[in-house]
Write a protein that holds these residues in place. Structure first.
Motif, PDB file in Angstrom:
ATOM      1  N   ASP A 146      -8.772  -5.326  -1.795  1.00 20.35           N
ATOM      2  CA  ASP A 146      -9.187  -4.302  -0.826  1.00 20.35           C
ATOM      3  C   ASP A 146      -8.350  -4.348   0.450  1.00 20.35           C
ATOM      4  O   ASP A 146      -8.497  -3.481   1.319  1.00 20.35           O
ATOM      5  CB  ASP A 146     -10.669  -4.478  -0.470  1.00 20.35           C
ATOM      6  CG  ASP A 146     -11.578  -4.258  -1.676  1.00 20.35           C
ATOM      7  OD1 ASP A 146     -11.248  -3.378  -2.502  1.00 20.35           O
ATOM      8  OD2 ASP A 146     -12.609  -4.958  -1.791  1.00 20.35           O
ATOM      9  N   GLY A 147      -7.457  -5.364   0.580  1.00 18.89           N
ATOM     10  CA  GLY A 147      -6.615  -5.470   1.783  1.00 18.89           C
ATOM     11  C   GLY A 147      -7.460  -5.754   3.011  1.00 18.89           C
ATOM     12  O   GLY A 147      -8.472  -6.448   2.928  1.00 18.89           O
ATOM     13  N   GLY A 148      -7.038  -5.197   4.157  1.00 13.54           N
ATOM     14  CA  GLY A 148      -7.845  -5.294   5.368  1.00 13.54           C
ATOM     15  C   GLY A 148      -8.171  -6.705   5.806  1.00 13.54           C
ATOM     16  O   GLY A 148      -9.214  -6.942   6.421  1.00 13.54           O
ATOM     17  N   GLU A 149      -7.258  -7.647   5.527  1.00 18.05           N
ATOM     18  CA  GLU A 149      -7.526  -9.028   5.944  1.00 18.05           C
ATOM     19  C   GLU A 149      -7.233  -9.194   7.430  1.00 18.05           C
ATOM     20  O   GLU A 149      -6.323  -8.560   7.969  1.00 18.05           O
ATOM     21  CB  GLU A 149      -6.632  -9.990   5.163  1.00 18.05           C
ATOM     22  CG  GLU A 149      -7.073 -10.177   3.731  1.00 18.05           C
ATOM     23  CD  GLU A 149      -6.113 -11.089   2.970  1.00 18.05           C
ATOM     24  OE1 GLU A 149      -6.603 -11.940   2.233  1.00 18.05           O
ATOM     25  OE2 GLU A 149      -4.892 -10.929   3.113  1.00 18.05           O
ATOM     26  N   LEU A 150      -8.003 -10.057   8.075  1.00 12.35           N
ATOM     27  CA  LEU A 150      -7.631 -10.507   9.411  1.00 12.35           C
ATOM     28  C   LEU A 150      -6.640 -11.652   9.221  1.00 12.35           C
ATOM     29  O   LEU A 150      -6.941 -12.636   8.543  1.00 12.35           O
ATOM     30  CB  LEU A 150      -8.862 -11.007  10.175  1.00 12.35           C
ATOM     31  CG  LEU A 150      -8.541 -11.693  11.514  1.00 12.35           C
ATOM     32  CD1 LEU A 150      -7.942 -10.721  12.512  1.00 12.35           C
ATOM     33  CD2 LEU A 150      -9.800 -12.341  12.091  1.00 12.35           C
ATOM     34  N   VAL A 151      -5.438 -11.497   9.795  1.00 12.38           N
ATOM     35  CA  VAL A 151      -4.415 -12.545   9.707  1.00 12.38           C
ATOM     36  C   VAL A 151      -4.266 -13.138  11.100  1.00 12.38           C
ATOM     37  O   VAL A 151      -3.977 -12.408  12.056  1.00 12.38           O
ATOM     38  CB  VAL A 151      -3.072 -11.958   9.230  1.00 12.38           C
ATOM     39  CG1 VAL A 151      -2.008 -13.050   9.166  1.00 12.38           C
ATOM     40  CG2 VAL A 151      -3.238 -11.285   7.879  1.00 12.38           C
ATOM     41  N   VAL A 152      -4.507 -14.451  11.226  1.00 12.84           N
ATOM     42  CA  VAL A 152      -4.408 -15.116  12.529  1.00 12.84           C
ATOM     43  C   VAL A 152      -3.205 -16.052  12.494  1.00 12.84           C
ATOM     44  O   VAL A 152      -3.041 -16.838  11.560  1.00 12.84           O
ATOM     45  CB  VAL A 152      -5.685 -15.918  12.851  1.00 12.84           C
ATOM     46  CG1 VAL A 152      -5.612 -16.457  14.273  1.00 12.84           C
ATOM     47  CG2 VAL A 152      -6.926 -15.053  12.691  1.00 12.84           C
TER      48      VAL A 152
END
Ligand code: OGA
Ligand code: MN
Length: 197
Positions: A146-152
């Motif tokens: 679904d994508g939409g990951e938070l990447v820190v």
């Protein structure tokens, strides 16, 4: 003393990014998601701007989410419950970490399919009031596809977090760079900042 907020605070102290997969109750997460769906239906979710200029540039490509600012006086039952929980969290944070937070702001956000938010920090260049970022996700059964990951972005590593319902993420607004990758389905959340003004 063990407190419902210690998981979020302890993981923040340990790793600079606090995560609690059960910060919001299921009912509250669902109720807040329902609010976003209603705001969306009523065409009240509007293009988010960048920075704190009075005039927002809606043509900018930095971020594609649509937002709606929360307000206690709206008297919505879920919104009130959420903001009361934030009040409790701030009290606990101030007592245990001497953070001196005395204000906050939160908005609903929806990233419709294809939307993202490029790498950034949450503190404005001309305004250092935002001390901590607190993001709550409202999406059931979110999958990697679904994508939409938070990447820190940490100093040497990159952390990826799925925007799963009931999950809260907490970090310092002036410190952690982060981005939201392209969402492949509607992605709903509440983003907010704890402030010292
Ligand atoms: C923001 C933000 C991240 C997310 O609203 O500033 O970076 O995961 N949100 O929604
Ligand atoms: Mn951000």
């Amino acid at each position: 003393m063990n407190n419902q907020f210690d998981l979020l605070i302890d993981s923040f102290l340990e790793n600079k990014v606090g995560i609690d997969a059960g910060f919001l109750s299921k009912d509250l997460s669902n109720g807040l998601q329902q609010n976003i769906r209603e705001l969306q239906k009523d065409d009240l979710m509007t293009d988010a701007g960048i920075g704190n200029n009075k005039v927002k540039d809606s043509q900018q490509k930095m971020r594609g989410d649509k937002i709606y600012w929360m307000d206690k006086t709206r008297n919505n039952i879920f919104e009130r419950e959420f903001l009361l929980q934030v009040d409790d969290f701030i009290n606990h944070l101030n007592c245990t970490c001497y953070t001196g937070i005395n204000s906050y702001e939160f908005h609903y956000a929806i990233y419709e399919e294809g939307s993202s938010y490029k790498r950034h920090k949450d503190q404005f260049n001309n305004d250092s009031n935002r001390k901590y970022s607190l993001i709550n996700y409202l999406n059931e059964n979110w999958l990697e596809k679904d994508g939409g990951e938070l990447v820190v972005y940490h100093d040497k590593t990159v952390q990826k977090i799925l925007p799963q319902s009931q999950t809260a993420v907490f970090f310092k607004s002036d410190e952690m760079e982060h981005e939201v990758t392209k969402a492949n389905r509607d992605r709903m959340s509440i983003s907010g900042w704890l402030k010292r003004i």
